[in-house]
Design an enzyme around this catalytic site. Sequence first.
Site, PDB file in Angstrom:
ATOM      1  CB  THR A 196      17.569 -15.670  15.050  1.00 31.27           C
ATOM      2  OG1 THR A 196      17.327 -16.739  14.143  1.00 31.27           O
ATOM      3  CG2 THR A 196      16.657 -14.527  14.703  1.00 31.27           C
ATOM      4  N   GLY A 197      20.055 -16.727  16.620  1.00 34.75           N
ATOM      5  CA  GLY A 197      20.842 -17.886  17.050  1.00 34.75           C
ATOM      6  C   GLY A 197      21.969 -17.430  17.953  1.00 34.75           C
ATOM      7  CB  SER A 216      13.499 -14.181  22.423  1.00 32.87           C
ATOM      8  OG  SER A 216      12.663 -13.832  21.352  1.00 32.87           O
ATOM      9  N   GLY A 222      24.796 -15.710  19.051  1.00 32.44           N
ATOM     10  CA  GLY A 222      25.464 -14.533  18.514  1.00 32.44           C
ATOM     11  C   GLY A 222      26.969 -14.660  18.429  1.00 32.44           C
ATOM     12  NE  ARG A 282      25.905 -13.116  24.413  1.00 34.95           N
ATOM     13  CZ  ARG A 282      24.987 -13.240  23.463  1.00 34.95           C
ATOM     14  NH1 ARG A 282      23.924 -12.452  23.455  1.00 34.95           N
ATOM     15  NH2 ARG A 282      25.115 -14.146  22.529  1.00 34.95           N
ATOM     16  CB  VAL A 283      27.232  -7.055  23.297  1.00 34.53           C
ATOM     17  CG1 VAL A 283      26.683  -6.609  21.956  1.00 34.53           C
ATOM     18  CG2 VAL A 283      26.994  -5.980  24.356  1.00 34.53           C
ATOM     19  N   GLY A 284      25.543  -9.709  22.018  1.00 41.00           N
ATOM     20  CA  GLY A 284      25.521 -10.712  20.950  1.00 41.00           C
ATOM     21  C   GLY A 284      25.712 -10.072  19.587  1.00 41.00           C
ATOM     22  CG  ASP A 285      24.006 -12.230  16.355  1.00 34.82           C
ATOM     23  OD1 ASP A 285      23.494 -12.360  17.499  1.00 34.82           O
ATOM     24  OD2 ASP A 285      23.460 -12.663  15.335  1.00 34.82           O
ATOM     25  CB  THR A 308      17.734 -10.018  20.667  1.00 34.24           C
ATOM     26  OG1 THR A 308      17.688 -11.247  21.395  1.00 34.24           O
ATOM     27  CG2 THR A 308      19.102  -9.393  20.850  1.00 34.24           C
ATOM     28  CB  THR A 341      17.100 -12.455  17.775  1.00 33.13           C
ATOM     29  OG1 THR A 341      17.960 -12.681  18.870  1.00 33.13           O
ATOM     30  CG2 THR A 341      17.339 -11.113  17.174  1.00 33.13           C
TER      31      THR A 341
HETATM   32  N1  ASP Z   1      21.394 -13.754  18.404  1.00 29.72           N
HETATM   33  C1  ASP Z   1      20.970 -13.423  19.745  1.00 29.72           C
HETATM   34  C2  ASP Z   1      22.184 -13.201  20.610  1.00 29.72           C
HETATM   35  O1  ASP Z   1      23.119 -13.965  20.511  1.00 29.72           O
HETATM   36  C3  ASP Z   1      20.109 -14.439  20.409  1.00 29.72           C
HETATM   37  C4  ASP Z   1      18.991 -15.087  19.610  1.00 29.72           C
HETATM   38  O2  ASP Z   1      18.958 -14.988  18.399  1.00 29.72           O
HETATM   39  O3  ASP Z   1      18.097 -15.708  20.224  1.00 29.72           O
HETATM   40  O4  ASP Z   1      22.148 -12.319  21.431  1.00 29.72           O
END
Ligand code: ASP
Length: 313
Positions: free
Chosen positions: A232-233, A53, A235, A209-212, A199, A181
């Site tokens: 984490t999770g 990850s 985003g 695509r960009v996450g948090d 991550t 992450t």
């Molecule tokens: N937070 C991360 C994202 O959305 C992914 C993850 O935490 O596994 O890119």
Amino acid sequence: MGDIASSMPVMVASENGRRGMLAAMALLREGGSALDAVELACRIVEDDPDDHSVGYSGLPNALGEVELDASIMEGTMLRAGAVAAVQGYGRAITLARRVMEETPHVLVVARGAERLAAELGETPQEQRTEESLRRWRERFAERELTPGDAEPLRSVARALTRPINLQDKLHKAGRVDTLGTVNFIARDRRGALASAVSTSGLGWKYPGRVGDSPLIGAGNYCDDRYGAAACTGMGELAIRVATARSLVLYLKFGMSLAAAGREALRDLLTLDAPDGQYMNIVALTPAGEVAGFTTVPGKRYLYQRGDGRASPG
Ligand code: ASP
């Protein structure tokens, strides 16, 4: 937990951060800075081929490319650096730090980040491994799709990520604890805080695509005066309610750490999140209190103190 002597280092991490935290805590005990500690800790996880990850061997996007996101923040001057959608370079956290220290910017993405990495003399490295590509091919097969099909890629990415791969990848791997992450927050002997998040993002995502994680305020925030938080999770949830900054702001307004975390969770729970989408937060206050919060039961986090006290949360 009450105040922890301000000269004692403290670290909190997401559960896949164990190896990084051990090395970083040794550095903090020797008087190293929180910023160096969180960068070092992240690099160790980024380099780990068994963590799919983060960094090297991360899960690819819908095209089979590994795109890395990372951010780092220090809480004394509120300086921050981040990169997103970087291909062909590992150690995204170091690149994020170099954005903070060697450019006038906070966030540099994709081609620009790769160009910067080359300019700074970072070593290019293929981030895909046989294992990460095997998982990518398997995902297509499971969804009865073939890489390169004529279907628009947005439909392919939707099918590959549905219902939510963050949950599925946990179930499939059977190792819930090693995926996700990576988050690290540290307090050093001087009482300075720093936070780092790295991550490969949501597996099978639409390219770009960009996450948090690289978004300061969403997946990462740090302020020596009030505290720091990292996520984490899924985003998309943390972006919509600016989770990390919100938690720190709730602390600023005088809430206890427990109340601030609950409030940040409440913000997340007001969203129309599809089943299976979740968010976890780790947090640290200037007094050395640590906590983890989650929208799903059963998530754990790690913490360690300079006197050797350590625990899964
Ligand atoms: N937070 C991360 C994202 O959305 C992914 C993850 O935490 O596994 O890119």
